[in-house]
Design a protein around this motif. Structure first.
Motif, PDB file in Angstrom:
ATOM      1  N   LEU A 145      -0.063  -9.109  -0.746  1.00 28.28           N
ATOM      2  CA  LEU A 145       0.432  -8.055  -1.636  1.00 28.28           C
ATOM      3  C   LEU A 145      -0.419  -6.794  -1.505  1.00 28.28           C
ATOM      4  CD1 LEU A 145       1.194 -10.099  -4.897  1.00 28.28           C
ATOM      5  CD2 LEU A 145       2.869  -9.022  -3.378  1.00 28.28           C
ATOM      6  N   LEU A 146      -1.733  -6.982  -1.452  1.00 34.87           N
ATOM      7  CA  LEU A 146      -2.629  -5.839  -1.311  1.00 34.87           C
ATOM      8  C   LEU A 146      -2.407  -5.134   0.023  1.00 34.87           C
ATOM      9  CD1 LEU A 146      -5.017  -4.131  -2.322  1.00 34.87           C
ATOM     10  CD2 LEU A 146      -6.557  -5.831  -1.304  1.00 34.87           C
ATOM     11  N   GLN A 147      -2.220  -5.912   1.064  1.00 35.99           N
ATOM     12  CA  GLN A 147      -2.009  -5.333   2.390  1.00 35.99           C
ATOM     13  C   GLN A 147      -0.734  -4.489   2.433  1.00 35.99           C
ATOM     14  OE1 GLN A 147      -1.773  -8.232   5.553  1.00 35.99           O
ATOM     15  NE2 GLN A 147      -2.439  -6.738   7.078  1.00 35.99           N
ATOM     16  N   GLN A 148       0.288  -4.939   1.721  1.00 33.30           N
ATOM     17  CA  GLN A 148       1.563  -4.223   1.724  1.00 33.30           C
ATOM     18  C   GLN A 148       1.454  -2.831   1.111  1.00 33.30           C
ATOM     19  OE1 GLN A 148       4.539  -6.716  -0.162  1.00 33.30           O
ATOM     20  NE2 GLN A 148       3.978  -8.487   1.101  1.00 33.30           N
ATOM     21  N   TRP A 169      -1.616  -1.141   0.643  1.00 32.93           N
ATOM     22  CA  TRP A 169      -2.911  -0.513   0.922  1.00 32.93           C
ATOM     23  C   TRP A 169      -2.770   0.930   1.399  1.00 32.93           C
ATOM     24  CZ3 TRP A 169      -7.720  -1.422  -0.408  1.00 32.93           C
ATOM     25  CH2 TRP A 169      -8.760  -0.785   0.267  1.00 32.93           C
ATOM     26  N   SER A 170      -1.896   1.151   2.367  1.00 32.62           N
ATOM     27  CA  SER A 170      -1.752   2.501   2.920  1.00 32.62           C
ATOM     28  C   SER A 170      -1.099   3.467   1.933  1.00 32.62           C
ATOM     29  CB  SER A 170      -0.941   2.456   4.218  1.00 32.62           C
ATOM     30  OG  SER A 170       0.355   1.942   3.980  1.00 32.62           O
ATOM     31  N   SER A 171      -0.494   2.930   0.872  1.00 38.31           N
ATOM     32  CA  SER A 171       0.128   3.789  -0.141  1.00 38.31           C
ATOM     33  C   SER A 171      -0.891   4.323  -1.140  1.00 38.31           C
ATOM     34  CB  SER A 171       1.221   3.015  -0.894  1.00 38.31           C
ATOM     35  OG  SER A 171       2.229   2.581  -0.008  1.00 38.31           O
ATOM     36  N   ILE A 172      -2.071   3.723  -1.164  1.00 37.09           N
ATOM     37  CA  ILE A 172      -3.155   4.232  -2.010  1.00 37.09           C
ATOM     38  C   ILE A 172      -3.749   5.449  -1.307  1.00 37.09           C
ATOM     39  CG2 ILE A 172      -5.336   3.653  -3.141  1.00 37.09           C
ATOM     40  CD1 ILE A 172      -4.596   0.691  -2.827  1.00 37.09           C
ATOM     41  N   SER A 173      -4.046   6.488  -2.042  1.00 33.21           N
ATOM     42  CA  SER A 173      -4.584   7.694  -1.415  1.00 33.21           C
ATOM     43  C   SER A 173      -5.902   7.390  -0.709  1.00 33.21           C
ATOM     44  CB  SER A 173      -4.803   8.786  -2.460  1.00 33.21           C
ATOM     45  OG  SER A 173      -5.888   8.458  -3.310  1.00 33.21           O
ATOM     46  N   THR A 174      -6.208   8.171   0.319  1.00 31.22           N
ATOM     47  CA  THR A 174      -7.434   7.949   1.090  1.00 31.22           C
ATOM     48  C   THR A 174      -8.671   8.045   0.210  1.00 31.22           C
ATOM     49  OG1 THR A 174      -6.395   8.825   3.094  1.00 31.22           O
ATOM     50  CG2 THR A 174      -8.798   8.740   3.055  1.00 31.22           C
ATOM     51  N   ASP A 175      -8.722   9.060  -0.639  1.00 27.88           N
ATOM     52  CA  ASP A 175      -9.878   9.215  -1.527  1.00 27.88           C
ATOM     53  C   ASP A 175     -10.020   8.009  -2.447  1.00 27.88           C
ATOM     54  OD1 ASP A 175     -10.457  11.633  -0.406  1.00 27.88           O
ATOM     55  OD2 ASP A 175      -9.566  12.835  -2.017  1.00 27.88           O
ATOM     56  N   ARG A 176      -8.888   7.523  -2.920  1.00 30.03           N
ATOM     57  CA  ARG A 176      -8.898   6.370  -3.822  1.00 30.03           C
ATOM     58  C   ARG A 176      -9.366   5.117  -3.077  1.00 30.03           C
ATOM     59  NH1 ARG A 176      -8.206   5.892  -9.478  1.00 30.03           N
ATOM     60  NH2 ARG A 176      -6.750   4.235 -10.015  1.00 30.03           N
ATOM     61  N   ARG A 177      -8.892   4.927  -1.853  1.00 27.41           N
ATOM     62  CA  ARG A 177      -9.315   3.769  -1.060  1.00 27.41           C
ATOM     63  C   ARG A 177     -10.812   3.838  -0.767  1.00 27.41           C
ATOM     64  NH1 ARG A 177      -5.178   5.323   2.305  1.00 27.41           N
ATOM     65  NH2 ARG A 177      -6.569   5.424   4.120  1.00 27.41           N
ATOM     66  N   GLU A 201     -14.332 -10.393   0.104  1.00 24.18           N
ATOM     67  CA  GLU A 201     -14.213 -10.528   1.554  1.00 24.18           C
ATOM     68  C   GLU A 201     -12.809 -10.189   2.052  1.00 24.18           C
ATOM     69  OE1 GLU A 201     -14.247 -14.186   4.688  1.00 24.18           O
ATOM     70  OE2 GLU A 201     -15.897 -14.139   3.241  1.00 24.18           O
ATOM     71  N   SER A 202     -11.785 -10.640   1.338  1.00 24.56           N
ATOM     72  CA  SER A 202     -10.409 -10.380   1.781  1.00 24.56           C
ATOM     73  C   SER A 202     -10.105  -8.886   1.810  1.00 24.56           C
ATOM     74  CB  SER A 202      -9.412 -11.092   0.860  1.00 24.56           C
ATOM     75  OG  SER A 202      -9.560 -12.491   0.939  1.00 24.56           O
ATOM     76  N   VAL A 203     -10.624  -8.161   0.822  1.00 32.81           N
ATOM     77  CA  VAL A 203     -10.398  -6.714   0.775  1.00 32.81           C
ATOM     78  C   VAL A 203     -11.103  -6.038   1.948  1.00 32.81           C
ATOM     79  CG1 VAL A 203     -10.605  -4.622  -0.615  1.00 32.81           C
ATOM     80  CG2 VAL A 203     -10.290  -6.841  -1.741  1.00 32.81           C
ATOM     81  N   PHE A 204     -12.346  -6.431   2.198  1.00 30.06           N
ATOM     82  CA  PHE A 204     -13.111  -5.801   3.271  1.00 30.06           C
ATOM     83  C   PHE A 204     -12.534  -6.131   4.648  1.00 30.06           C
ATOM     84  CE2 PHE A 204     -16.734  -6.136   0.074  1.00 30.06           C
ATOM     85  CZ  PHE A 204     -16.593  -4.820  -0.326  1.00 30.06           C
ATOM     86  N   ARG A 205     -12.043  -7.343   4.823  1.00 26.65           N
ATOM     87  CA  ARG A 205     -11.416  -7.695   6.099  1.00 26.65           C
ATOM     88  C   ARG A 205     -10.185  -6.818   6.335  1.00 26.65           C
ATOM     89  NH1 ARG A 205     -11.965 -12.914   8.601  1.00 26.65           N
ATOM     90  NH2 ARG A 205     -13.661 -14.150   7.738  1.00 26.65           N
ATOM     91  N   LEU A 206      -9.405  -6.656   5.286  1.00 24.03           N
ATOM     92  CA  LEU A 206      -8.187  -5.856   5.382  1.00 24.03           C
ATOM     93  C   LEU A 206      -8.505  -4.407   5.742  1.00 24.03           C
ATOM     94  CD1 LEU A 206      -5.374  -5.966   2.691  1.00 24.03           C
ATOM     95  CD2 LEU A 206      -6.273  -3.796   3.476  1.00 24.03           C
ATOM     96  N   TYR A 235      -1.936  -4.109 -11.536  1.00 20.00           N
ATOM     97  CA  TYR A 235      -3.148  -3.389 -11.131  1.00 20.00           C
ATOM     98  C   TYR A 235      -2.928  -2.665  -9.806  1.00 20.00           C
ATOM     99  CZ  TYR A 235      -7.973  -2.352  -9.931  1.00 20.00           C
ATOM    100  OH  TYR A 235      -9.132  -1.695  -9.578  1.00 20.00           O
ATOM    101  N   LEU A 236      -2.219  -3.304  -8.881  1.00 20.48           N
ATOM    102  CA  LEU A 236      -1.933  -2.654  -7.604  1.00 20.48           C
ATOM    103  C   LEU A 236      -1.090  -1.403  -7.810  1.00 20.48           C
ATOM    104  CD1 LEU A 236      -1.196  -5.608  -5.134  1.00 20.48           C
ATOM    105  CD2 LEU A 236      -3.363  -4.477  -5.648  1.00 20.48           C
ATOM    106  N   THR A 237      -0.155  -1.481  -8.733  1.00 23.25           N
ATOM    107  CA  THR A 237       0.676  -0.312  -9.044  1.00 23.25           C
ATOM    108  C   THR A 237      -0.186   0.839  -9.553  1.00 23.25           C
ATOM    109  OG1 THR A 237       2.564  -1.724  -9.594  1.00 23.25           O
ATOM    110  CG2 THR A 237       2.605   0.538 -10.428  1.00 23.25           C
ATOM    111  N   LEU A 238      -1.146   0.518 -10.405  1.00 26.67           N
ATOM    112  CA  LEU A 238      -2.047   1.545 -10.932  1.00 26.67           C
ATOM    113  C   LEU A 238      -2.900   2.153  -9.817  1.00 26.67           C
ATOM    114  CD1 LEU A 238      -3.236  -0.198 -14.234  1.00 26.67           C
ATOM    115  CD2 LEU A 238      -1.573   1.655 -13.999  1.00 26.67           C
ATOM    116  N   LEU A 239      -3.302   1.312  -8.859  1.00 23.46           N
ATOM    117  CA  LEU A 239      -4.081   1.829  -7.730  1.00 23.46           C
ATOM    118  C   LEU A 239      -3.264   2.836  -6.925  1.00 23.46           C
ATOM    119  CD1 LEU A 239      -5.953  -1.311  -6.280  1.00 23.46           C
ATOM    120  CD2 LEU A 239      -6.948   0.610  -7.530  1.00 23.46           C
ATOM    121  N   VAL A 240      -2.005   2.502  -6.701  1.00 28.97           N
ATOM    122  CA  VAL A 240      -1.137   3.392  -5.925  1.00 28.97           C
ATOM    123  C   VAL A 240      -0.881   4.688  -6.686  1.00 28.97           C
ATOM    124  CG1 VAL A 240       1.167   3.682  -4.943  1.00 28.97           C
ATOM    125  CG2 VAL A 240      -0.042   1.500  -4.672  1.00 28.97           C
TER     126      VAL A 240
END
Length: 350
Positions: A62-65, A67-75, A95-100, A33-38
């Motif tokens: 894993l998400l933190q690693q 995160w910045s590779s996901i496009s800004t619009d997508r994030r 919560e973990s996503v929002f903290r990150l 799923y993370l790959t698809l997000l990127v």
């Protein structure tokens, strides 16, 4: 006595192995799923975003690693959608996503992250939220952060914060209110956040803002008066119910609802016929919040109001009183409905 031969379980049937394989499969699904997000090729679907709920430390890392590779619009789309999903589905926890994403380079994402943490009561978010309130370069981020800090200020007054955390919250708010470079928008949010804080200095701050010529600051002072629980503000609140400004009439009605004093019911009755529909709505809502015999009498009459929206709010307000009000307040006037089997809706149609 003969003994049964030992049974050697194959790895496929070993419960520990099954648990390991299951956990490994979950990680593989999450990584996919993370790959698809990127890649950004897949539409954001709730099924996929459910994988981001309740992340453990491994998945958060894993998400933190990536995160910045996901496009800004997508994030941004992801963050805002997660806020909506969490609001609609209490069982989902991001919560973990929002903290990150509190430290995201995009202001809208930081703003969404703060909103996503609104129901979080973990003391460890206090410091980073105060940091955003004090130092974020974007006014709207500082403003939203201030509102969340205000929630913790209220918790402190209710004895739900450690003294060290309460001091951190109040000191942060005081630094903001006295910051000469802070904007009007943020400073008025600070005044609202300070409302429940029972310090003489806060009383003086509220009064100073109330005396300001800018009606936005005056409105925030009224909001803070309501949160203060201090009925010494009642005269100020009542005075503003006849102010030419719809904003100040609205805020005075809201403050009256927060204080909950039946003394303001006659003035709220006048606002029910205000020329501004939002002021009308708040006045009727305030009557339902305050309750009491006089408020019930006014609300009953509104069930025959020509404006359907006023009738609806009056109906909801009466139901609120019936559910939550102290029955002793209404003993001299009987039940809310003349017939115990008669609903508010039936009265409004009569």
């Amino acid at each position: 006595m003969s003994r049964l031969p030992a049974i050697s379980l194959s790895p496929a049937w070993n419960p520990l192995h099954i648990a390991f394989v299951g956990a490994h499969d979950q990680v593989d699904e999450f990584e996919t799923y993370l790959t698809l997000l990127v890649e950004g090729t897949e539409k954001l679907e709730s099924d996929g975003m459910n994988l981001l709920s309740g992340l453990d430390l491994e998945k958060t890392n894993l998400l933190q690693q990536i995160w910045s590779s996901i496009s800004t619009d997508r994030r941004a789309e992801l963050s805002e959608t997660l806020v909506e999903l969490a609001d609609d589905n209490p069982e989902l926890e991001y919560e973990s996503v929002f903290r990150l994403s509190l430290s995201d380079v995009d202001a809208q994402i930081r703003k969404a992250s703060i909103k996503g943490l609104w129901d979080c009561e973990d003391r460890t978010i206090i410091a980073p939220i105060i940091q955003l309130m004090r130092t974020d370069e974007e006014e709207e981020v500082r403003s939203v952060a201030t509102q969340l800090v205000g929630k913790f200020a209220l918790q402190g007054e209710l004895g739900k914060l450690l003294p060290v955390d309460q001091d951190l919250v109040i000191n942060g708010l005081m630094e903001s209110i006295y910051d000469p470079e802070e904007t009007l928008e943020v400073r008025r949010r600070v005044v609202e956040a300070l409302g429940p804080v029972s310090k003489s200095e806060v009383y003086d701050i509220i009064r100073d803002f109330y005396d300001d010529e800018d009606e936005r600051l005056k409105g925030s002072a009224l909001y803070a008066m309501g949160l203060s629980g201090d009925e010494s503000w009642l005269d100020f609140i009542i005075d503003e119910m006849s102010n030419p400004s719809p904003l100040l009439r609205y805020e005075s009605a809201h403050a009256a609802a927060e204080l909950g004093s039946e003394e303001v019911v006659p003035e709220l009755a006048n606002l029910v016929e205000d020329v501004d529909s939002e002021v009308q709505w708040m006045a009727v809502t305030a009557l339902g919040t305050i309750g009491g015999g006089h408020a019930v009498e006014i609300l009953r009459k509104l069930l025959n109001h020509q404006d359907a929206s006023i009738k609806q709010v009056a109906t909801e307000s009466l139901e609120q009183i019936e559910t939550f009000s102290d029955p002793m307040k209404l003993m001299d006037r009987g039940p809310l409905f003349d017939d115990p089997d008669e609903s508010v809706e039936e009265q409004s149609d009569s």
